[in-house]
Design a protein around this motif. Structure first.
Motif, PDB file in Angstrom:
ATOM      1  N   VAL A   9      -2.404   9.907   7.162  1.00  0.00           N
ATOM      2  CA  VAL A   9      -2.169   8.543   6.675  1.00  0.00           C
ATOM      3  C   VAL A   9      -3.413   7.885   6.098  1.00  0.00           C
ATOM      4  O   VAL A   9      -3.313   6.834   5.466  1.00  0.00           O
ATOM      5  CB  VAL A   9      -1.606   7.651   7.811  1.00  0.00           C
ATOM      6  CG1 VAL A   9      -0.290   8.197   8.334  1.00  0.00           C
ATOM      7  CG2 VAL A   9      -2.609   7.499   8.951  1.00  0.00           C
ATOM      8  N   THR A  11      -6.864   7.011   3.840  1.00  0.00           N
ATOM      9  CA  THR A  11      -7.280   7.018   2.439  1.00  0.00           C
ATOM     10  C   THR A  11      -8.574   7.811   2.338  1.00  0.00           C
ATOM     11  O   THR A  11      -9.543   7.531   3.052  1.00  0.00           O
ATOM     12  CB  THR A  11      -7.519   5.581   1.939  1.00  0.00           C
ATOM     13  OG1 THR A  11      -6.290   4.852   2.047  1.00  0.00           O
ATOM     14  CG2 THR A  11      -7.994   5.575   0.497  1.00  0.00           C
ATOM     15  N   THR A 136      -8.792   4.346   7.474  1.00  0.00           N
ATOM     16  CA  THR A 136      -7.392   4.014   7.711  1.00  0.00           C
ATOM     17  C   THR A 136      -7.317   2.577   8.193  1.00  0.00           C
ATOM     18  O   THR A 136      -8.207   2.100   8.898  1.00  0.00           O
ATOM     19  CB  THR A 136      -6.744   4.971   8.731  1.00  0.00           C
ATOM     20  OG1 THR A 136      -5.337   4.750   8.780  1.00  0.00           O
ATOM     21  CG2 THR A 136      -7.319   4.796  10.126  1.00  0.00           C
ATOM     22  N   ASP A 140      -1.745   0.964   7.627  1.00  0.00           N
ATOM     23  CA  ASP A 140      -1.434   2.387   7.528  1.00  0.00           C
ATOM     24  C   ASP A 140      -0.860   2.918   8.832  1.00  0.00           C
ATOM     25  O   ASP A 140       0.161   3.611   8.847  1.00  0.00           O
ATOM     26  CB  ASP A 140      -2.693   3.202   7.202  1.00  0.00           C
ATOM     27  CG  ASP A 140      -3.278   2.895   5.845  1.00  0.00           C
ATOM     28  OD1 ASP A 140      -2.514   2.477   4.950  1.00  0.00           O
ATOM     29  OD2 ASP A 140      -4.490   3.088   5.683  1.00  0.00           O
TER      30      ASP A 140
END
Length: 233
Positions: A9, A11, A136, A140
């Motif tokens: 999840v 980035t 994150t 998220d």
């Protein structure tokens, strides 16, 4: 859902700053990328701290009422970091440190609980050498992990208190907010209190348990008579 990891999840491309990044540039980065905070890293990409919009000093032209992070608990800060060439405030001056971080293999459930316990909105993701590899956010994690509060409440009342512990419906009041469960009331025996807390933790979607339970035996149910707030690391 419970076994999903942070790597699924997070980035991978992270907006970041150095400790000597001026406050004006930090504000620009937050505005351009529409984020409320970012990690500060050293020359080896190791996370030194985190800067939130609320950490920044008021700058000329700032508009009041902008996005803000969750109010954090008071935490220690490093001594003032390196100043910019013109003596302006830098990321090193205002960053919150140490940063709360996670590893990509951590479960989403555990990361969400860590975020709840430490009152932060974002977690830098680091490798085994503490180098930044991603980030994150609360959104998220909770989008993946949290169930609707109503579903959690129904399961705690029906499965934990009703079926497992055989507690009469009017003995314990249950409330749930953003996955945080609060239990208030009286149980028959002192040993029922840790059992109720432990079983509630097993309910899918629970990120924290606040116990305000007392035992009917004795005057205040022993050590469990005091309000107890627990979140899992």
């Amino acid at each position: 859902m419970q076994n999903r990891t942070v790597a699924e999840v997070m980035t991978w491309e992270v907006v970041q700053a150095r400790p000597d990044t001026p406050a004006k540039e930090l504000a620009r980065l937050l505005d351009v990328h529409r984020i409320s905070g970012l990690p500060v890293v050293d020359g080896d990409d190791k996370v030194m701290g985190v800067v939130s919009r609320t950490d920044l000093p008021a700058l000329p032209g700032d508009r009041p009422g902008g996005p803000a992070a969750w109010p954090p608990h008071p935490v220690p800060r490093r001594p003032a970091g390196p100043r910019a060439a013109d003596g302006a405030t830098t990321a090193g001056d205002v960053m919150t440190t140490p940063a709360v971080t996670v590893h990509p293999e951590h479960r989403v459930a555990d990361a969400a609980r860590l975020m709840q316990r430490r009152h932060v909105d974002r977690l830098p993701v680091v490798d085994e050498e503490d180098r930044l590899i991603g980030i994150t956010t609360r959104r998220d994690l909770l989008r993946v992990f949290l169930r609707p509060d109503e579903q959690i409440l129904v399961e705690v009342v029906g499965e934990v208190l009703g079926r497992a512990l055989d507690v009469p419906p009017d003995e314990v009041r249950v409330s749930v907010r953003d996955g945080l469960v609060t239990l208030r009331g009286t149980l028959a025996h002192e040993d029922d209190i840790p059992a109720a807390i432990g079983l509630t933790w097993r309910v899918d979607g629970v990120v924290g348990v606040v116990s305000r339970l007392v035992a009917r035996e004795g005057d205040n149910g022993g050590p469990y008579g005091e309000p107890l707030r627990r979140t899992r690391e």
